[in-house]
Write an enzyme that holds these catalytic residues in place. Structure first.
Site, short mmCIF file in Angstrom:
data_model
loop_
_atom_site.label_atom_id
_atom_site.label_comp_id
_atom_site.label_asym_id
_atom_site.label_seq_id
_atom_site.Cartn_x
_atom_site.Cartn_y
_atom_site.Cartn_z
N ASP A 45 7.37 10.67 -8.07
CA ASP A 45 6.05 10.04 -8.08
C ASP A 45 5.10 10.81 -7.15
OD1 ASP A 45 4.37 7.61 -8.84
OD2 ASP A 45 4.14 7.71 -6.66
N TYR A 50 -2.23 12.42 -2.16
CA TYR A 50 -1.16 12.62 -1.16
C TYR A 50 -1.27 14.01 -0.50
CZ TYR A 50 0.87 8.52 -3.51
OH TYR A 50 1.07 7.28 -4.08
N LYS A 79 -1.55 10.89 -10.30
CA LYS A 79 -2.60 9.86 -10.36
C LYS A 79 -3.97 10.46 -10.12
CE LYS A 79 0.83 6.92 -8.12
NZ LYS A 79 1.46 7.72 -7.07
N HIS A 112 -5.38 5.81 -10.29
CA HIS A 112 -4.75 5.38 -9.04
C HIS A 112 -5.22 3.99 -8.60
CE1 HIS A 112 -2.74 7.26 -5.26
NE2 HIS A 112 -2.53 5.96 -5.29
N1 LIG Z 1 -0.01 3.66 -6.50
C1 LIG Z 1 -0.26 3.44 -5.23
O1 LIG Z 1 -1.38 3.05 -4.83
C2 LIG Z 1 0.83 3.63 -4.23
C3 LIG Z 1 0.71 3.05 -2.96
C4 LIG Z 1 1.78 3.22 -2.06
C5 LIG Z 1 2.90 3.93 -2.46
N2 LIG Z 1 2.97 4.52 -3.69
C6 LIG Z 1 4.15 5.31 -4.11
O2 LIG Z 1 5.33 4.57 -3.85
C7 LIG Z 1 6.19 5.33 -3.00
C8 LIG Z 1 7.04 4.42 -2.14
O3 LIG Z 1 6.26 3.55 -1.36
P1 LIG Z 1 6.10 3.70 0.22
O4 LIG Z 1 6.28 5.11 0.60
O5 LIG Z 1 4.84 3.00 0.58
O6 LIG Z 1 7.27 2.79 0.83
P2 LIG Z 1 8.85 2.62 0.69
O7 LIG Z 1 9.41 3.57 -0.28
O8 LIG Z 1 9.08 1.15 0.52
O9 LIG Z 1 9.31 2.98 2.17
C9 LIG Z 1 9.28 4.27 2.67
C10 LIG Z 1 9.74 4.22 4.12
O10 LIG Z 1 11.06 3.71 4.19
C11 LIG Z 1 11.93 4.62 4.82
N3 LIG Z 1 13.20 4.55 4.06
C12 LIG Z 1 13.46 5.08 2.85
N4 LIG Z 1 14.70 4.80 2.45
C13 LIG Z 1 15.26 4.07 3.44
C14 LIG Z 1 16.53 3.49 3.62
N5 LIG Z 1 17.49 3.61 2.71
N6 LIG Z 1 16.77 2.80 4.78
C15 LIG Z 1 15.81 2.66 5.72
N7 LIG Z 1 14.58 3.19 5.60
C16 LIG Z 1 14.31 3.89 4.48
C17 LIG Z 1 11.25 5.97 4.74
O11 LIG Z 1 11.58 6.77 5.85
P3 LIG Z 1 11.95 8.36 5.80
O12 LIG Z 1 11.08 9.02 4.80
O13 LIG Z 1 11.66 8.78 7.21
O14 LIG Z 1 13.40 8.43 5.45
C18 LIG Z 1 9.78 5.57 4.80
O15 LIG Z 1 9.36 5.39 6.14
C19 LIG Z 1 5.19 6.21 -2.23
O16 LIG Z 1 5.82 7.26 -1.55
C20 LIG Z 1 4.28 6.62 -3.34
O17 LIG Z 1 4.87 7.65 -4.12
C21 LIG Z 1 1.96 4.35 -4.60
#
Ligand SMILES: NC(=O)c1ccc[n+]([C@@H]2O[C@H](COP(=O)([O-])OP(=O)(O)OC[C@H]3O[C@@H](n4cnc5c(N)ncnc54)[C@H](OP(=O)(O)O)[C@@H]3O)[C@@H](O)[C@H]2O)c1
Length: 317
Positions: A45, A50, A79, A112
């Site tokens: 994704d 980003y 996006k 987005h």
């Molecule tokens: N469409 C939108 O508006 C939108 C908005 C937000 C996000 N997104 C997409 O969704 C993706 C995921 O969402 P997100 O990045 O907000 O949050 P997330 O995936 O819920 O959480 C990411 C965080 O959790 C940590 N993490 C990952 N796996 C883990 C595990 N097994 N145990 C403990 N901690 C863990 C990561 O740390 P480390 O990396 O340090 O390991 C990072 O700090 C984004 O990267 C993006 O691609 C889209």
């Protein structure tokens, strides 16, 4: 063997678990993608905003040049950013994204956010009092441009992100090519039941972002915010299965017919987050996790963007 996937209304399939790349820094994101693909991920994704897509593109090129994985086995999402909502700008953004990713097509292109920002300059055109400078381009214009990009073979499937049910319905009614996917915040503290039901009836696949509730984010997280991964119910289910809390949460997505895109740049977590296909939750465990909903979102732009008529935080769902 292909990883488990969900069928899109475009006829293509989206692998259930993908790798998120928001906040994956340049210098980290390429390694994360290579680790993920080696661990079995086929869905990545990405997004223009980003600001790491050039490095993503270099990693994809290396992976494809190596020859172990073919382009058609990968599912790459990107996006259209808020400053590119007019028809001409959307086409420009599609072409920038393809050039950055070094691809001739993406598998899924999303709008987005429904609200547009002032076009042509910085990604976050600051206005007064912490607000953005907006554009009044209707997202239906953006959608028409995406339909054209789809017909030109640049985006195999098209969809929306952060749209409410009313906004999706508006796109649906005007669309020649129906939205295949909705990407929204979704996790055990924000289960989005009504929006999921709405999408299910239309055959729109839901991809949950921040699926772990983004436990590490300094960007949106405030003191006192809850942490999905330390929840007692999730911990008890994890103990019963000999799995980690993250694996239980991601398996809940799989059991619920949803896709999830956990972000990590930590090799051990990237593998951990994909190792969710060798066990099942019981229906009772799924219900227990459903019951954790707090209607709490982490990605909350309501202060910043809700003067815009298309701000998605104004509708109930
Ligand atoms: N469409 C939108 O508006 C939108 C908005 C937000 C996000 N997104 C997409 O969704 C993706 C995921 O969402 P997100 O990045 O907000 O949050 P997330 O995936 O819920 O959480 C990411 C965080 O959790 C940590 N993490 C990952 N796996 C883990 C595990 N097994 N145990 C403990 N901690 C863990 C990561 O740390 P480390 O990396 O340090 O390991 C990072 O700090 C984004 O990267 C993006 O691609 C889209």
């Amino acid at each position: 063997m292909s990883p488990p996937s969900l069928k899109l209304n475009s006829g293509h399939s989206i692998p259930t678990i993908g790798l998120g790349t928001w906040q994956s820094k340049p210098g980290e994101v390429a390694a994360a993608i290579k680790t993920a693909v080696a661990a079995g991920y086929r869905h990545i994704d990405c997004a223009h905003v980003y600001q790491n897509q050039k490095e993503v593109g270099e990693a994809l090129k290396e992976i494809l040049d190596e020859g172990k994985v073919k382009r058609e086995e990968l599912f790459i999402t990107s996006k259209i950013w808020n400053t590119f909502h007019s028809e001409a700008k959307t086409h420009e953004n599609v072409d920038i994204i393809l050039a950055d990713l070094q691809l001739s097509y993406v598998d899924l292109m999303l709008i987005h956010w429904p609200q547009g920002y002032a076009e042509g300059g910085e990604l976050f055109p600051a206005g007064e009092n912490g607000k953005m400078r907006y554009s009044d381009v209707d997202y239906l214009e953006t959608w028409k441009a995406l339909e054209a990009a789809h017909k030109a073979g640049k985006c195999r499937s098209i969809g929306v992100s952060n749209f409410t049910s009313k906004q999706i319905q508006r796109v649906w009614d005007a669309a020649e090519v129906k939205p295949a996917c909705l990407q929204v915040e979704l996790h055990p503290y924000f289960t989005q039941v009504k929006l999921r039901e709405f999408c299910k009836e239309k055959g729109i696949v839901v991809v949950g972002y921040s699926p772990l509730g983004n436990p590490g984010s300094a960007f949106f997280r405030k003191d006192g915010d809850p942490n999905v991964l330390t929840n007692d119910v999730v911990a008890a289910i994890a103990k019963a299965h000999g799995k980690t809390p993250a694996q239980i949460v991601l398996r809940w997505f799989v059991e619920s017919g949803l896709s999830a895109i956990p972000k990590s740049v930590t090799p051990q977590r990237i593998s951990e987050n994909f190792a969710v296909f060798d066990f099942q939750l019981t229906p009772e465990e799924v219900s227990q996790i459903d019951g954790l909903d707090k209607n709490w979102r982490i990605v909350d732009l309501s202060q910043r963007d809700c003067d815009h008529p298309h701000c998605p935080f104004l509708d109930e769902f």
